[in-house]
Design a protein around this motif. Structure first.
Motif, PDB file in Angstrom:
ATOM      1  N   MET A 198      13.541 -10.240   2.473  1.00  0.00           N
ATOM      2  CA  MET A 198      13.650  -8.813   2.179  1.00  0.00           C
ATOM      3  C   MET A 198      14.787  -8.228   3.005  1.00  0.00           C
ATOM      4  O   MET A 198      15.123  -8.748   4.067  1.00  0.00           O
ATOM      5  CB  MET A 198      12.366  -8.066   2.487  1.00  0.00           C
ATOM      6  CG  MET A 198      11.960  -8.110   3.950  1.00  0.00           C
ATOM      7  SD  MET A 198      10.886  -6.761   4.415  1.00  0.00           S
ATOM      8  CE  MET A 198      12.031  -5.756   5.304  1.00  0.00           C
ATOM      9  N   THR A 199      15.375  -7.164   2.492  1.00  0.00           N
ATOM     10  CA  THR A 199      16.397  -6.427   3.219  1.00  0.00           C
ATOM     11  C   THR A 199      15.779  -5.129   3.704  1.00  0.00           C
ATOM     12  O   THR A 199      15.268  -4.347   2.904  1.00  0.00           O
ATOM     13  CB  THR A 199      17.615  -6.128   2.321  1.00  0.00           C
ATOM     14  OG1 THR A 199      18.126  -7.361   1.819  1.00  0.00           O
ATOM     15  CG2 THR A 199      18.702  -5.391   3.096  1.00  0.00           C
ATOM     16  N   ARG A 200      15.821  -4.914   5.012  1.00  0.00           N
ATOM     17  CA  ARG A 200      15.209  -3.706   5.578  1.00  0.00           C
ATOM     18  C   ARG A 200      16.085  -2.498   5.304  1.00  0.00           C
ATOM     19  O   ARG A 200      17.227  -2.605   4.902  1.00  0.00           O
ATOM     20  CB  ARG A 200      14.930  -3.871   7.073  1.00  0.00           C
ATOM     21  CG  ARG A 200      16.174  -4.036   7.938  1.00  0.00           C
ATOM     22  CD  ARG A 200      15.895  -3.809   9.414  1.00  0.00           C
ATOM     23  NE  ARG A 200      15.492  -2.471   9.690  1.00  0.00           N
ATOM     24  CZ  ARG A 200      16.323  -1.440   9.786  1.00  0.00           C
ATOM     25  NH1 ARG A 200      17.611  -1.584   9.605  1.00  0.00           N
ATOM     26  NH2 ARG A 200      15.854  -0.238  10.054  1.00  0.00           N
ATOM     27  N   GLN A 248      11.535  -1.818   3.494  1.00  0.00           N
ATOM     28  CA  GLN A 248      12.724  -1.502   2.708  1.00  0.00           C
ATOM     29  C   GLN A 248      12.899  -0.003   2.484  1.00  0.00           C
ATOM     30  O   GLN A 248      13.914   0.424   1.963  1.00  0.00           O
ATOM     31  CB  GLN A 248      12.669  -2.176   1.322  1.00  0.00           C
ATOM     32  CG  GLN A 248      12.357  -3.623   1.324  1.00  0.00           C
ATOM     33  CD  GLN A 248      10.861  -3.890   1.189  1.00  0.00           C
ATOM     34  OE1 GLN A 248      10.018  -3.120   1.619  1.00  0.00           O
ATOM     35  NE2 GLN A 248      10.534  -5.031   0.621  1.00  0.00           N
ATOM     36  N   CYS A 271       7.212   0.632   0.419  1.00  0.00           N
ATOM     37  CA  CYS A 271       7.628  -0.695   0.873  1.00  0.00           C
ATOM     38  C   CYS A 271       6.887  -1.770   0.084  1.00  0.00           C
ATOM     39  O   CYS A 271       5.797  -1.537  -0.438  1.00  0.00           O
ATOM     40  CB  CYS A 271       7.334  -0.878   2.355  1.00  0.00           C
ATOM     41  SG  CYS A 271       8.318   0.183   3.418  1.00  0.00           S
ATOM     42  N   ASP A 273       9.061   2.222   6.627  1.00  0.00           N
ATOM     43  CA  ASP A 273       9.779   1.519   7.682  1.00  0.00           C
ATOM     44  C   ASP A 273       9.817   2.349   8.963  1.00  0.00           C
ATOM     45  O   ASP A 273       9.951   3.569   8.925  1.00  0.00           O
ATOM     46  CB  ASP A 273      11.226   1.251   7.216  1.00  0.00           C
ATOM     47  CG  ASP A 273      12.060   0.565   8.276  1.00  0.00           C
ATOM     48  OD1 ASP A 273      11.844  -0.633   8.504  1.00  0.00           O
ATOM     49  OD2 ASP A 273      12.922   1.236   8.883  1.00  0.00           O
ATOM     50  N   SER A 300      20.798  -2.747   7.712  1.00  0.00           N
ATOM     51  CA  SER A 300      20.415  -3.472   6.486  1.00  0.00           C
ATOM     52  C   SER A 300      20.126  -4.948   6.765  1.00  0.00           C
ATOM     53  O   SER A 300      20.480  -5.831   5.987  1.00  0.00           O
ATOM     54  CB  SER A 300      21.506  -3.347   5.416  1.00  0.00           C
ATOM     55  OG  SER A 300      21.719  -1.998   5.093  1.00  0.00           O
TER      56      SER A 300
END
Length: 162
Positions: free
Chosen positions: A11-13, A28, A35, A82, A150
């Motif tokens: 996953m990309t935060r 995310q 999320c 997040d 990211s």
């Protein structure tokens, strides 16, 4: 005896570098309920035991980066977004967690390996349409950690048939 398998997902935060506090969810979106967990396809072993977990991240910093990976057999719903306190929908479906200290820096990221302190056995239910038996992972910080912008997190679980 069946061989262990490794299943991975990533996953990309959220964009930004705001420091996390211990107990914050890595996600995310900053919006509560928006999320999604990391999904691991455990179709080969719908019933198994999680033997170890590798966490790799795209940022190279290892300063105070300890992550707790929570495992679920049912899709969890995030109560927060997040960088807010980790809180998911319910206890049912939660398998347990593994803490990983990300303490190895490389030119292209950082990584760490963790092991369960108690057996983490699960029985995932295959989707009737796809036949995929998902195992879901939610990441929580266990230290005051400053992420890269990211940052991409990849988890790889070693699964043994159970």
């Amino acid at each position: 005896m069946p061989q262990p398998i490794t299943v991975s997902g990533s996953m990309t935060r959220l964009t930004g570098t705001t420091q996390y506090a211990s107990g914050d969810v890595i996600g995310q979106s900053g919006t509560a309920g928006s999320c999604s967990p990391i999904t691991l396809n455990v179709a080969v072993y719908p019933k198994g035991k999680i033997a170890s977990l590798r966490v790799r991240k795209s940022g190279t910093s290892v300063t105070t980066c300890t992550i707790r990976a929570h495992f679920y057999v049912t899709l969890p719903v995030f109560s927060n977004g997040d960088n807010s306190a980790w809180l998911t929908s319910k206890f049912d479906g939660w398998v347990g967690s593994i803490d990983v200290t990300v303490d190895r820096a490389f030119a292209d990221g950082a990584a760490g390996i963790g092991y369960p302190t108690a057996p983490l056995t699960y029985a995932a239910t295959a989707n009737a349409t796809t036949g995929v038996a998902p195992l879901y992972v939610v990441l929580e910080t266990r230290s005051a950690y400053t992420p890269a912008d990211s940052e991409v997190f990849t988890v790889s679980a070693e699964i043994v048939q159970g």
